[in-house]
Design a protein around this motif. Structure first.
Motif, PDB file in Angstrom:
ATOM      1  N   PRO A 228       0.852  -1.135  -0.105  1.00  0.00           N
ATOM      2  CA  PRO A 228       0.028   0.114  -0.099  1.00  0.00           C
ATOM      3  C   PRO A 228       0.942   1.416   0.009  1.00  0.00           C
ATOM      4  O   PRO A 228       2.015   1.128   0.448  1.00  0.00           O
ATOM      5  CB  PRO A 228      -0.820  -0.095   1.200  1.00  0.00           C
ATOM      6  CG  PRO A 228      -0.887  -1.586   1.365  1.00  0.00           C
ATOM      7  CD  PRO A 228       0.562  -2.026   1.091  1.00  0.00           C
ATOM      8  N   ARG A 229       0.145   2.354  -0.315  1.00  0.00           N
ATOM      9  CA  ARG A 229       0.840   3.718  -0.474  1.00  0.00           C
ATOM     10  C   ARG A 229       1.681   3.817   0.774  1.00  0.00           C
ATOM     11  O   ARG A 229       1.082   3.664   1.790  1.00  0.00           O
ATOM     12  CB  ARG A 229      -0.136   4.555  -0.536  1.00  0.00           C
ATOM     13  CG  ARG A 229      -0.021   5.773  -1.631  1.00  0.00           C
ATOM     14  CD  ARG A 229      -1.170   6.532  -1.662  1.00  0.00           C
ATOM     15  NE  ARG A 229      -2.313   6.065  -2.397  1.00  0.00           N
ATOM     16  CZ  ARG A 229      -3.339   6.558  -2.470  1.00  0.00           C
ATOM     17  NH1 ARG A 229      -3.744   7.449  -1.716  1.00  0.00           N
ATOM     18  NH2 ARG A 229      -4.529   6.062  -3.253  1.00  0.00           N
ATOM     19  N   ASN A 230       2.909   4.425   0.873  1.00  0.00           N
ATOM     20  CA  ASN A 230       3.496   4.895   1.640  1.00  0.00           C
ATOM     21  C   ASN A 230       3.849   3.805   2.681  1.00  0.00           C
ATOM     22  O   ASN A 230       4.679   3.944   4.076  1.00  0.00           O
ATOM     23  CB  ASN A 230       2.916   5.983   2.658  1.00  0.00           C
ATOM     24  CG  ASN A 230       2.733   7.234   2.031  1.00  0.00           C
ATOM     25  OD1 ASN A 230       3.442   7.697   1.220  1.00  0.00           O
ATOM     26  ND2 ASN A 230       1.409   7.730   2.107  1.00  0.00           N
ATOM     27  N   ASP A 231       3.821   2.497   2.451  1.00  0.00           N
ATOM     28  CA  ASP A 231       4.327   1.375   3.221  1.00  0.00           C
ATOM     29  C   ASP A 231       5.431   0.910   3.146  1.00  0.00           C
ATOM     30  O   ASP A 231       5.764   0.016   2.462  1.00  0.00           O
ATOM     31  CB  ASP A 231       3.214   0.214   3.117  1.00  0.00           C
ATOM     32  CG  ASP A 231       3.154  -0.996   4.037  1.00  0.00           C
ATOM     33  OD1 ASP A 231       4.504  -0.993   4.937  1.00  0.00           O
ATOM     34  OD2 ASP A 231       2.718  -1.989   4.076  1.00  0.00           O
TER      35      ASP A 231
ATOM     36  N   ALA B 170       9.373  -3.299   1.610  1.00  0.00           N
ATOM     37  CA  ALA B 170      10.763  -3.979   1.839  1.00  0.00           C
ATOM     38  C   ALA B 170      10.353  -5.745   2.015  1.00  0.00           C
ATOM     39  O   ALA B 170      11.332  -6.313   1.669  1.00  0.00           O
ATOM     40  CB  ALA B 170      11.393  -3.411   2.839  1.00  0.00           C
ATOM     41  N   GLN B 171       9.295  -5.932   2.671  1.00  0.00           N
ATOM     42  CA  GLN B 171       8.997  -7.323   3.086  1.00  0.00           C
ATOM     43  C   GLN B 171       8.710  -8.016   1.772  1.00  0.00           C
ATOM     44  O   GLN B 171       9.277  -9.040   1.500  1.00  0.00           O
ATOM     45  CB  GLN B 171       7.560  -7.236   3.843  1.00  0.00           C
ATOM     46  CG  GLN B 171       7.838  -6.676   5.425  1.00  0.00           C
ATOM     47  CD  GLN B 171       8.600  -7.998   6.301  1.00  0.00           C
ATOM     48  OE1 GLN B 171       9.197  -8.855   5.758  1.00  0.00           O
ATOM     49  NE2 GLN B 171       8.421  -7.590   7.309  1.00  0.00           N
ATOM     50  N   PHE B 172       8.106  -7.260   0.806  1.00  0.00           N
ATOM     51  CA  PHE B 172       7.781  -8.208  -0.289  1.00  0.00           C
ATOM     52  C   PHE B 172       9.218  -8.244  -1.181  1.00  0.00           C
ATOM     53  O   PHE B 172       9.358  -9.333  -1.662  1.00  0.00           O
ATOM     54  CB  PHE B 172       7.088  -6.969  -1.237  1.00  0.00           C
ATOM     55  CG  PHE B 172       6.821  -7.609  -2.441  1.00  0.00           C
ATOM     56  CD1 PHE B 172       5.537  -8.256  -2.800  1.00  0.00           C
ATOM     57  CD2 PHE B 172       7.525  -7.218  -3.564  1.00  0.00           C
ATOM     58  CE1 PHE B 172       5.333  -9.152  -4.005  1.00  0.00           C
ATOM     59  CE2 PHE B 172       7.087  -7.864  -5.011  1.00  0.00           C
ATOM     60  CZ  PHE B 172       6.104  -8.878  -4.992  1.00  0.00           C
ATOM     61  N   ARG B 173       9.937  -7.157  -1.097  1.00  0.00           N
ATOM     62  CA  ARG B 173      11.179  -7.298  -1.769  1.00  0.00           C
ATOM     63  C   ARG B 173      12.208  -8.528  -1.245  1.00  0.00           C
ATOM     64  O   ARG B 173      12.686  -9.143  -2.188  1.00  0.00           O
ATOM     65  CB  ARG B 173      12.164  -6.024  -1.917  1.00  0.00           C
ATOM     66  CG  ARG B 173      13.555  -6.087  -2.413  1.00  0.00           C
ATOM     67  CD  ARG B 173      14.150  -4.705  -2.286  1.00  0.00           C
ATOM     68  NE  ARG B 173      15.446  -4.992  -3.000  1.00  0.00           N
ATOM     69  CZ  ARG B 173      16.463  -4.518  -2.555  1.00  0.00           C
ATOM     70  NH1 ARG B 173      16.528  -4.068  -1.191  1.00  0.00           N
ATOM     71  NH2 ARG B 173      17.875  -4.837  -3.231  1.00  0.00           N
ATOM     72  N   ARG B 174      12.110  -8.726  -0.060  1.00  0.00           N
ATOM     73  CA  ARG B 174      12.860 -10.039   0.668  1.00  0.00           C
ATOM     74  C   ARG B 174      12.526 -11.220  -0.084  1.00  0.00           C
ATOM     75  O   ARG B 174      13.281 -12.150  -0.222  1.00  0.00           O
ATOM     76  CB  ARG B 174      12.858  -9.991   1.983  1.00  0.00           C
ATOM     77  CG  ARG B 174      13.778  -8.836   2.814  1.00  0.00           C
ATOM     78  CD  ARG B 174      13.629  -9.002   4.322  1.00  0.00           C
ATOM     79  NE  ARG B 174      13.909  -7.524   4.643  1.00  0.00           N
ATOM     80  CZ  ARG B 174      13.062  -6.801   5.399  1.00  0.00           C
ATOM     81  NH1 ARG B 174      11.821  -7.115   5.769  1.00  0.00           N
ATOM     82  NH2 ARG B 174      13.448  -5.551   5.729  1.00  0.00           N
ATOM     83  N   ARG B 175      11.321 -10.996  -0.396  1.00  0.00           N
ATOM     84  CA  ARG B 175      10.703 -12.450  -0.973  1.00  0.00           C
ATOM     85  C   ARG B 175      10.602 -12.672  -2.416  1.00  0.00           C
ATOM     86  O   ARG B 175      10.381 -13.601  -3.035  1.00  0.00           O
ATOM     87  CB  ARG B 175       9.176 -12.699  -0.397  1.00  0.00           C
ATOM     88  CG  ARG B 175       9.301 -13.225   1.108  1.00  0.00           C
ATOM     89  CD  ARG B 175       7.967 -12.743   1.715  1.00  0.00           C
ATOM     90  NE  ARG B 175       7.995 -13.263   3.089  1.00  0.00           N
ATOM     91  CZ  ARG B 175       8.699 -12.181   3.980  1.00  0.00           C
ATOM     92  NH1 ARG B 175       8.991 -11.103   3.623  1.00  0.00           N
ATOM     93  NH2 ARG B 175       8.663 -12.679   5.162  1.00  0.00           N
TER      94      ARG B 175
ATOM     95  N   GLY C  67      15.809  -0.374   2.024  1.00  0.00           N
ATOM     96  CA  GLY C  67      16.041  -1.595   1.388  1.00  0.00           C
ATOM     97  C   GLY C  67      14.788  -2.158   0.800  1.00  0.00           C
ATOM     98  O   GLY C  67      14.446  -3.179   0.600  1.00  0.00           O
ATOM     99  N   ALA C  68      13.837  -1.084   0.575  1.00  0.00           N
ATOM    100  CA  ALA C  68      12.538  -1.531  -0.124  1.00  0.00           C
ATOM    101  C   ALA C  68      12.650  -1.807  -1.642  1.00  0.00           C
ATOM    102  O   ALA C  68      11.560  -2.390  -2.017  1.00  0.00           O
ATOM    103  CB  ALA C  68      11.606  -0.168   0.328  1.00  0.00           C
TER     104      ALA C  68
END
Ligand code: LMR
Ligand code: MG
Length: 394
Positions: free
Chosen positions: A224-227, A232-237, A259-260
């Motif tokens: 979501p916007r501004n999250d 970053a959590q998404f990117r790690r996976r 690191g997003a």
């Protein structure tokens, strides 16, 4: 070369895909005879309010009249104070600043009879690969039409698309599966774009399914916007690079330091023009991150500005999104920017390298319908009111 006058011309132009968008063409006159043209592109996004144009024109004239048009740094410095970052995707402040920034670049480059990329320091490339957008599907009935559009654009040389996903996973999967069957090896997918619709877990689950159906270069706006933490959590996976629109320079720093993202989506319409965009590209370079140039879907003038930015960008390692002139059925220029085999060509003429047709502009302004549609899904997804899913929405 003092600024004498700023004029704003509202225009509205329909898209081949069925919606119409509003834009403001900006004219700046300076010195004896210098003229520059800019663009505030695609004002028909949420939030649903529009400029008071006479008031905005009055304000810009108060601010800019008598100022030296050559001192773009000083004018930008002041404009940032009067039109500060708003921190969302369709910031009106960013568009006002873009309109002035583009017109000043055009004016200064024309004063030297040089293309804008020379004002930016020179060019590293003469074209940028770009992708054609497949807008978000809310029902499976929208799939065949979109596959036909891929075929049609391929015949015109576009071998790269991006796909807006996340509203109806069944439709997304059907499209992506059939796309692979029909176009594998002929058309590539630059990105799957969630447009900040889903939380990162839902995006991650959707991507697991999409990955089995198609290949693609990157994922866009997966939380979501501004999250930033969610991104970053998404990117790690994620097995693929992750990109997000940069809203302002501090946001760029936040995305990178958290690191997003792998890629900063840099867009003059959002950041407030070419100068601000170059700063973000330098920020990406400092973090050894990647850059792509995004879009709101500009007209030819705004798209030419993107081409000059691409020419001068030190980091530019993914294809961009600027295909406005492929979508709009009308424009205020004499000849549009050129595309060749999915590439936007950097114009070589003076200034932005496109010429405003002033008669046509006057005609378009007189006929501009300065109104919003009230079909929210259409405003968000850029799809027409008569799309097959609209029946079910009601
Ligand atoms: C468009 O107008 O098509 C784009 O700005 C859509 C978007 O939100 O990416
Ligand atoms: Mg737009």
């Amino acid at each position: 070369m003092n600024i004498r006058r700023v004029q704003l011309f509202p225009i509205a132009t329909p898209r081949q895909t069925g919606i119409a968008n509003q834009h403001v063409i900006v004219k700046i006159e300076a010195g004896e005879s210098h003229v520059g043209w800019g663009e505030m592109s695609d004002l028909s996004h949420v939030p649903m309010y529009q400029f008071d144009l006479p008031e905005l024109a009055r304000m810009l004239n108060e601010l800019l009249r008598g100022r030296d048009a050559r001192n773009m740094a000083k004018i930008e410095d002041d404009l940032i104070k009067f039109f500060p970052d708003e921190g969302h995707m369709y910031s009106r402040s960013g568009l006002v600043r873009q309109g002035i920034d583009l017109a000043l670049h055009d004016l200064n480059a024309r004063a030297h009879n040089a293309p804008v990329y020379e004002v930016l320091g020179g060019k590293l490339r003469d074209r940028m690969r770009v992708c054609y957008p497949i807008f978000r599907m809310r029902s499976v009935e929208e799939v065949p039409g979109n596959l036909a559009r891929v075929e049609e654009k391929l015949a015109q040389g576009f071998d790269l698309i991006r796909v807006y996903v996340g509203a109806n996973l069944e439709a997304d999967e059907l499209f992506l599966g059939q796309f692979t069957d029909r176009f594998k090896g002929r058309v590539e997918i630059k990105s799957l774009d969630f447009s900040n619709l889903l939380d990162w877990r839902r995006s991650a689950l959707a991507i697991e399914r999409f990955e089995e159906l198609c290949d693609y270069m990157l994922v866009e706006s997966a939380a979501p916007r501004n999250d930033i933490e969610g991104t970053a959590q998404f990117r790690r996976r994620s097995r693929k690079p992750v990109s997000e629109h940069v809203l302002h320079i501090h946001h760029g720093w936040q995305l990178l330091s958290a690191g997003a993202v792998d890629i900063l989506n840099v867009s003059p319409y959002l950041l407030g023009g070419l100068r601000a965009s170059l700063r973000l590209i330098a920020l990406a370079e400092s973090a050894r991150a990647s850059v792509l140039i995004g879009t709101t879907q500009e007209l030819s003038l705004g798209t030419a500005a993107v081409a000059h930015l691409a020419a001068a960008a030190r980091v530019l390692d993914y294809p961009g999104d600027s295909t406005g002139p492929q979508l709009y059925t009308d424009d205020a220029v004499i000849a549009p920017v050129q595309y060749e085999k999915s590439h936007l060509l950097v114009p070589e003429g003076p200034g932005m390298g496109v010429e405003i047709d002033e008669q046509k502009l006057a005609h378009m302004t007189a006929n501009a319908e300065w109104t919003f549609g009230v079909d929210l899904a259409g405003v968000l997804d850029r799809t027409p009111q008569n799309r097959p899913s609209a029946q079910q929405d009601r």
